[in-house]
Design a protein around this motif. Structure first.
Motif: not given
Length: 243
Positions: A177-195
Motif C-alpha cells: 500500500g505504501l508503494l502504491d500510495k506513497h512511492p517516495d516513502l517506500y523508496a526511502l525505506a528501501e534505500d535505508w534498508e540497503g544502506i
C-alpha cells in the motif's frame, strides 16, 4: 490537566471522542516520530477540532526525528529483536512531557478486544486510563465513532494501522500500500534498508532488514505468484505504537 495520548489512529482518536462526549476535560499529546504518514498529519487538526476544539490543546512532543536516531544507531534498523524506535521516538518524549506536567491520568487507545495489552506498560506518578475497555468498545465500535465525526484516518483504506511509514511490524499489504500510495516513502525505506545491510556487511554484523523474510527490493519487484511465498510479520507492534 489530564491527557489523551493521540497517535492519529482510530483507537486513540476514539478515546478522545468518547471522553469529549462524556464531558471530560483534557488535552492531547502527540509524539511526532518524524516518520509519520502524511494521512496522520492530515487527520490530526481535524481530531483537535472534533474533541478539544483548540489547537493550543494539542501538545506535540519529540525526542528527535527517526532519521536522527537511525544515524545515531549506525543505520541499525529497528526490528522485532531491536525495538529502539518505540523507546527513543515515543516513550522518551511522552514520559518527559508527563513527568513535567504531572497529570492525574493519561488515557490511551486500547480496545476492549485487546484488553490484555492494558497492563504491558508501567506508569510514572500518573494513572493510565483505558476508556475503550471501560466502555466495552471493540474495533467496529471504534471505527463507527470515528466515522461519526469524519475523523477516521484515510490510511485505513490501504493499510492495517497508522504507524510510522517504515514500521518493521508492517504486513505485506501495508508495504505494498505504501508503494502504491506513497512511492517516495517506500523508496526511502528501501534505500535505508540497503544502506543498513551494506554497513552490516562491512562491520561483520548480522544483516537485518525491515522484515527478516524478504527485502523491500524483492517485494517491489515480485510477481503476484512470488508475493504469496513471502512470509508475514508475526510480531505485534509495541503497545504504545498502536494506541
Amino acid at each position: 490537566m489530564n491527557y489523551v495520548a493521540l497517535s492519529g489512529g482510530a483507537d486513540s482518536t476514539a478515546v478522545a471522542l468518547l471522553l469529549r462526549e462524556q464531558g471530560e476535560e483534557f488535552e492531547l499529546v502527540f509524539s511526532d516520530t518524524g516518520a509519520e504518514l502524511p494521512e496522520t498529519y492530515w487527520v490530526l487538526p481535524r481530531v483537535v477540532r472534533a474533541t478539544v476544539g483548540d489547537i493550543k490543546k494539542l501538545n506535540v512532543v519529540s525526542s528527535g526525528g527517526f532519521f536522527q536516531w537511525l544515524a545515531r544507531f549506525g543505520w541499525m534498523l529497528p526490528s522485532a529483536q531491536r525495538r529502539w524506535c518505540t523507546r527513543e521516538l515515543k516513550q522518551r518524549s511522552q514520559d518527559a512531557f508527563f513527568k513535567a506536567h504531572n497529570p492525574e491520568w493519561v488515557a490511551v487507545g486500547i480496545r476492549a478486544d485487546e484488553a490484555h495489552r492494558a497492563a504491558l506498560r508501567s506508569a510514572g506518578n500518573w494513572t493510565f486510563r483505558y476508556p475503550l475497555v471501560e466502555a466495552g468498545m471493540g474495533r467496529h465500535e471504534v471505527e463507527e465513532l470515528c466515522r461519526k465525526y469524519s475523523v477516521l484516518s484515510p490510511a485505513y483504506q490501504w493499510r492495517t494501522n497508522t504507524s510510522c511509514f517504515c514500521c518493521p511490524f508492517q504486513r505485506k499489504r501495508d508495504w505494498l500500500g505504501l508503494l502504491d500510495k506513497h512511492p517516495d516513502l517506500y523508496a526511502l525505506a528501501e534505500d535505508w534498508e540497503g544502506i543498513s545491510i551494506e554497513m552490516a556487511r562491512e562491520r561483520g554484523w548480522v544483516e537485518y532488514g525491515w522484515n527478516q523474510g524478504y527485502r523491500l527490493e524483492h517485494l517491489r519487484t515480485a510477481t503476484q505468484a512470488q508475493l504469496s511465498m513471502f512470509s508475514e510479520c508475526s510480531e505485534e507492534a509495541c503497545t504504545i505504537c498502536t494506541w
